[in-house]
Scaffold this motif. Sequence first.
Motif: not given
Length: 409
Positions: A337-363
């Motif tokens: 229900g929740v996917l949380m991004i944490a750590g040194d890279l957990a900012g807008t650029p990294f999160l934007t990249g995650v969302r781009e591929l995650l929503y593109q590849r996952a059903l």
Amino acid sequence: MTGQSGRTGRGGRGGSHAGAGELLELVRSGRAITRGALQQATGLSRATVGQRLDRLFRAGWLREGAGGPVDSPLGGRPSITLEFDDSHAVVLAADLETRHARAAVLSLTGEILAEHSGTLVIEDGPEAVLGELGRWFAELLEKAGHRADEACGIGLAVPGPVDSETGRVVQPPIMPGWDGYDIRDRLSRAFTEHTGVPAMPVLVDNDANLMAYGEQRTGHPHCSAFVLVKVSTGIGAGVVVNGSIYRGVDGGAGDIGHIRVDAEALCRCGSYGCLAAVASGGAVARRLAEAGVPAASGSDVRDLLASGHPEAAALAREAGRRVGDVLATVVTLLNPGVLMIAGDLAGTPFLTGVRELLYQRALPRSTAHLDVVTSRLGERAGLVGAGALVVEHLYAPQRVEERLLALGV
């Protein structure tokens, strides 16, 4: 863990056999906070409930609160509520990274009472690192205004896979010299060396696991499937299912940094093509250094991102896309229900990249009810999770019975 402890009620593990530990768990969880509610939940007589509560009062673990609602529809005096008394002890927690550590004294309900952070190089080995933590803990207790013998346990987060039965790390890629080392014994001894207090219980777990545990308990307590991904020097994931950390058979669950992706980069684990070798904070730092930008670690990348450095932002977004590609499989498998991004890279650029591929590849079915968020607790998540791990261990029903007997109550 709360999710692994016995469930109390008629026909369950509790019932008429519920002991003081089960009663304490009912009060701590808020499921039964009056004597009448405890009788109803357990099927115990009023006298038996009174006797078992008396043991908890004598131990200093329970206290009476304000009057609650009237139990009877006919009216009468309000019932006296019962509360877990978190003032009788404190817990110690530390979170190790590759070149930095944080330590804290926490209340039994998770409030940070004193905190310290500083340089602590994990490659210096367990003897030196754990010895220094013992000194930090002694100083923190003094700073918090607590005696050393008021500490009831230590929780430690480490950046490697941990066998939870033994508390030893198992083939950790970024912890040279720690494989199989008896962390519990050394940290307990280090605490004794600096305080004189013997036999301190020590619990050890993976840092991403404890970050996930702390974040889920404090910010998403009703999420039955929670995933946290930490992207710093390496990459790891913590999974909390029904309130309990999911570790796999020997602590290896969540080690997504060593999933092979379409790359030939050499990873610190010795293999080629690992996700961590191309998308971690360390990998981004290496690429920045090759381009002439001073960066040696994930924390350096974090600082560059905070200052708006364009090349760091571009590489972080690319790294996010790499991680998002892998997380599409994770989300499809676990349906969190929740996917949380944490750590040194957990900012807008990294999160934007995650969302781009995650929503593109996952059903769409896998992401329809998914929240992709960043950390609420930030750098304190591991500390809060480590403290909670100790509290849930020490106040689990079976452990409560053992500790009450040891106290002679």
